[in-house]
Design a protein around this motif. Structure first.
Motif, short mmCIF file in Angstrom:
data_model
loop_
_atom_site.label_atom_id
_atom_site.label_comp_id
_atom_site.label_asym_id
_atom_site.label_seq_id
_atom_site.Cartn_x
_atom_site.Cartn_y
_atom_site.Cartn_z
N ARG A 130 0.77 -1.18 -0.16
CA ARG A 130 0.00 -0.04 0.16
C ARG A 130 0.63 1.28 0.02
O ARG A 130 0.66 2.25 -0.81
N THR A 131 1.92 1.34 0.74
CA THR A 131 2.86 2.26 0.96
C THR A 131 3.44 2.68 -0.56
O THR A 131 3.80 3.66 -1.02
N VAL A 132 3.88 1.63 -0.98
CA VAL A 132 4.59 1.59 -2.35
C VAL A 132 3.68 2.31 -3.26
O VAL A 132 3.78 3.18 -4.13
N ILE A 133 2.29 1.79 -3.39
CA ILE A 133 1.44 2.47 -4.21
C ILE A 133 1.12 3.64 -4.07
O ILE A 133 1.07 4.67 -5.02
N ALA A 134 1.12 4.14 -2.81
CA ALA A 134 0.64 5.62 -2.37
C ALA A 134 1.60 6.53 -2.93
O ALA A 134 1.30 7.67 -3.10
N ASP A 135 2.84 6.07 -2.79
CA ASP A 135 4.17 7.02 -3.46
C ASP A 135 4.31 7.16 -4.82
O ASP A 135 5.06 7.88 -5.14
N ASN A 136 3.45 6.60 -5.59
CA ASN A 136 3.88 6.76 -7.13
C ASN A 136 2.55 6.83 -7.56
O ASN A 136 1.50 6.02 -7.76
N GLY A 137 2.39 7.86 -8.39
CA GLY A 137 1.37 8.49 -9.27
C GLY A 137 0.83 7.01 -10.36
O GLY A 137 -0.33 6.72 -10.70
N GLU A 138 2.03 6.70 -10.94
CA GLU A 138 1.83 5.66 -11.90
C GLU A 138 0.99 4.50 -11.43
O GLU A 138 0.09 3.68 -12.01
N LEU A 139 1.71 4.18 -10.21
CA LEU A 139 0.92 2.72 -9.54
C LEU A 139 -0.43 3.05 -9.08
O LEU A 139 -1.13 2.20 -9.10
N GLN A 140 -0.71 4.31 -8.56
CA GLN A 140 -2.06 4.57 -8.30
C GLN A 140 -3.25 4.63 -9.36
O GLN A 140 -4.10 4.05 -9.17
N GLU A 141 -2.61 4.86 -10.56
CA GLU A 141 -3.38 4.97 -11.77
C GLU A 141 -3.64 3.39 -11.94
O GLU A 141 -4.73 2.92 -12.27
N ARG A 142 -2.64 2.49 -11.88
CA ARG A 142 -2.88 1.22 -12.25
C ARG A 142 -3.64 0.41 -11.16
O ARG A 142 -4.45 -0.33 -11.32
N ALA A 143 -3.54 0.96 -10.02
CA ALA A 143 -4.37 0.40 -8.73
C ALA A 143 -5.95 0.80 -9.19
O ALA A 143 -6.97 -0.23 -9.05
N VAL A 144 -6.08 1.91 -9.69
CA VAL A 144 -7.60 2.17 -10.12
C VAL A 144 -8.04 1.30 -11.32
O VAL A 144 -9.36 0.78 -11.23
N PHE A 145 -7.09 0.85 -12.19
CA PHE A 145 -7.62 0.08 -13.14
C PHE A 145 -8.01 -1.57 -12.71
O PHE A 145 -8.89 -2.05 -13.18
N LYS A 146 -7.21 -1.71 -11.67
CA LYS A 146 -7.50 -3.08 -11.17
C LYS A 146 -8.57 -3.28 -10.36
O LYS A 146 -9.46 -4.21 -10.65
N ARG A 147 -8.82 -2.08 -9.60
CA ARG A 147 -10.16 -1.82 -9.14
C ARG A 147 -11.59 -2.10 -10.11
O ARG A 147 -12.49 -2.73 -9.88
N ILE A 148 -11.20 -1.32 -11.07
CA ILE A 148 -12.23 -1.18 -12.06
C ILE A 148 -12.60 -2.62 -12.66
O ILE A 148 -13.38 -3.32 -13.17
N GLY A 149 -11.33 -3.46 -12.80
CA GLY A 149 -11.39 -4.84 -13.65
C GLY A 149 -11.90 -5.77 -12.37
O GLY A 149 -12.83 -6.62 -12.99
N LEU A 150 -11.77 -5.79 -11.34
CA LEU A 150 -12.54 -6.44 -10.22
C LEU A 150 -14.30 -6.25 -10.07
O LEU A 150 -14.96 -7.13 -10.21
#
Length: 194
Positions: A110-130
Motif C-alpha cells: 500500500r505504501t509503495v503504491i501510495a508513493d507513486n502516481g503511475e502505480l495509483q493509476e494502475r491500482a484504479v484500473f485493477k479496481r475497475i477490473g475486479l
C-alpha cells in the motif's frame, strides 16, 4: 552466475513480487530496475519477463486470480441469493486468500503504491477490473443493470476500505470480517439515501 536450479524453482513468481516490494520500499519505484528485481530474487531477467510484462505489473500479480475467484463465487451462489448476497459470497472467497501472515506485506505494498502516481493509476484500473468481473458474473445470473454494476461497485468499495483497515498493522481483525462489516455499513448507508 545463478545456478539453473535457482532459476527454475516453482515459487519464482512470488519471489519476484517480494523482491520488487523490498526494492521499491528500500530505493523507490523509479530507481528500481527489472534486472535489480530479478537479481534480488535470485532469478534472471528472462524469468521475470516470463511472469510479468514490466515492473509495474509485478505489484498487481493477483488480478486475474482475484477476478476469477469473484466471478466463480457469484456463479456458485444459490439461485435465491440477492445481488448483494452473491457479492458478499464473492468477497468471502476473495478475502479467504488473504491470510494474516500477508498483512505486513500488504501494508508495505500500500505504501509503495501510495508513493507513486503511475502505480495509483494502475491500482484504479485493477479496481475497475475486479468490479467488472463481478458485474459480468451478476449479469450472467440475470441481474440487470444498473443493479449489477451498483452491487459490484459496492462490493469492491467494501473490499478496498476493509483492505486499508486490515493492512494497518494496528487492526487485528481478519480481512473477511472487516469486509463483511464494511459491506454491511455501506448497505445501511444506502438505505438512508432516500
Amino acid at each position: 552466475m545463478l545456478s539453473s536450479m535457482a532459476r527454475w524453482e516453482p515459487n519464482a513468481r512470488e519471489r519476484l513480487v517480494r523482491a520488487a516490494v523490498d526494492l521499491f520500499t528500500e530505493q523507490g519505484y523509479d530507481a528500481t530496475t527489472v534486472n535489480g528485481i530479478a537479481e534480488r530474487a535470485g532469478l534472471t531477467k528472462t524469468t521475470f519477463f516470463r511472469h510479468f510484462p514490466d515492473k509495474r505489473e509485478v505489484l498487481f500479480a493477483g488480478q486475474e486470480t482475484h477476478s476469477r475467484l469473484l466471478a466463480e463465487a457469484i456463479a456458485a451462489s444459490p439461485d435465491s441469493a440477492t445481488p448483494l448476497q452473491a457479492v458478499a459470497a464473492a468477497l468471502d472467497a476473495l478475502t479467504a486468500t488473504f491470510t494474516d501472515d500477508r498483512r505486513e506485506f500488504a501494508a508495505r505494498l500500500r505504501t509503495v503504491i501510495a508513493d507513486n502516481g503511475e502505480l495509483q493509476e494502475r491500482a484504479v484500473f485493477k479496481r475497475i477490473g475486479l468490479a467488472g468481473a463481478m458485474t459480468d458474473a451478476l449479469r450472467k445470473r440475470g441481474v440487470p443493470d444498473p443493479t449489477a454494476s451498483l452491487a459490484a461497485e459496492l462490493g469492491i468499495r467494501a473490499f478496498h476500505d476493509a483492505f486499508d483497515l486490515w493492512s494497518d498493522r494496528t487492526d487485528q481483525q481478519a480481512l473477511a470480517d472487516l469486509t463483511r462489516q464494511t459491506l454491511d455499513e455501506l448497505r445501511a448507508a444506502m438505505a438512508t439515501l432516500d
